[in-house]
Enzyme design. Structure first.
Site: not given
Length: 353
Positions: A274, A284-285, A303, A329, A345
């Site tokens: 991902y 961010f990731d 999530i 979040y 994503f």
């Protein structure tokens, strides 16, 4: 690398003892008093009882006589209204290891943290073994994008190149009778008047005017073929339209590539690649190489938007998830993620265990 995958919290009421078994690795980061205080002057302490790892016996013959390690109780923190109403801690509880939380005092206390993924790169076996199982394409996320384009299939050779220098038969003007010397020249075709009229009729341009029967007519046909070839090539390069589906909670999905095999369902353990982005495109990731990210679908380990958006995918499939803040979040900011952020994503399902 430790990655937070879901929010966790626990309410401890006055005098309550709570037994808890984490379904996954858990990091507790904050302890705070509730918004309503029963006693403004009372100090409330939070105790933790856990089973320590047993030490191996020094003498194997006495192993049967060794007593089991007794549970250990410790104080995580003590909070006093008006002085210390919350504190930051860093406590990691391992998956399926039972602990007891106890509140000593008159006020309600809240514990908060995150489920985390802290497995090392080789936690799921040798990386080379996984490469041989899935192939190099399993790690390639370069083509997972909302701007996927269908490139020309390389069949450009099927379009015929026509050169203006190509030799074509020279035709005589239909109104003039060819000279005998011209008619006997080598390589020239001798056409009757009726044949020339038919040829001129076929070589009319789009505006209705006759095209000369010599090289100029051949050039006109060549340009027409090139123009048609360019139009077909341009048409093939036009990006394919991808259908957007909206799921529960406002999660939107776009399947850029449909996989094959079984569909992912609740309870399946899935291996994922991902790239996580904010709406401004900031990453961010991500997990694009090495050991894939694994979790059990529908068990709250990630999530809510992932549990909803990954369901139904097949191995090899690529999907774009647009997850509203309420399914991510929410109002709580995370490292690199502002509060109330919609997350995007690009995901690829590698395997379903």
């Amino acid at each position: 690398m430790v990655v937070a995958v879901a929010v966790w919290s626990l309410e401890l009421k006055p005098g309550q003892t709570e037994s808890f078994v984490p379904p996954g690795d858990l990091r507790i980061t904050n302890v705070a008093l509730g918004d309503q205080l029963v006693d403004q002057n009372d100090r409330t302490s939070v105790k933790l009882t856990y089973q320590p790892p047993g030490a191996p016996p020094e003498n194997e013959e006495d192993e049967e006589d060794e007593e089991e390690d007794k549970p250990v109780t410790t104080v995580l923190c003590s909070l006093t209204p008006g002085k210390i109403e919350q504190t930051t801690i860093d406590l990691i509880l391992e998956e399926e290891q039972e602990v007891l939380f106890e509140s000593v005092g008159k006020n309600t206390v809240y514990l908060t943290g995150n489920y985390i993924n802290q497995q090392p790169a080789d936690a799921f076996g040798d990386e080379d073994d996984y490469d041989s199982e899935m192939g190099e394409d399993a790690y390639n996320l370069e083509d997972v994008s909302s701007d996927v384009e269908i490139e020309a299939d390389g069949d450009s050779h099927r379009f015929e190149e026509v050169s203006s220098d190509e030799e074509v038969p020279k035709l005589q003007d239909s109104k003039k009778r060819p000279r005998e010397s011209d008619a006997t020249d080598a390589g020239e075709a001798k056409l009757s008047k009726s044949q020339q009229k038919k040829l001129n009729k076929k070589l009319k341009a789009e505006d209705g005017k006759a095209v000369p029967t010599g090289i100029e007519g051949s050039e006109a046909k060549g340009e027409k073929k090139e123009k048609k070839a360019k139009e077909e090539s341009k048409k093939e390069k036009t990006p394919a339209k991808v259908e957007t589906k909206e799921l529960s909670g406002g999660v939107k999905i776009q399947d850029h590539k449909v996989g094959s095999g079984p569909h992912a369902k609740v309870g399946d353990q899935v291996a994922m690649r991902y790239v996580g982005k904010l709406q401004n495109g900031k990453v961010f990731d991500q997990n694009t190489k090495g050991a894939p990210f694994r979790f059990t679908l529908g068990k709250g380990m990630v999530i809510k938007g992932w549990d909803v958006g990954i369901a139904g995918m097949q191995p090899g499939g690529e999907r774009l998830l647009t997850i509203p803040a309420a399914m991510a979040y929410g109002k709580k900011a995370q490292p690199g993620i502002p509060a109330n952020s919609t997350l995007i994503f690009e995901v690829k399902l590698l395997k379903i265990n």
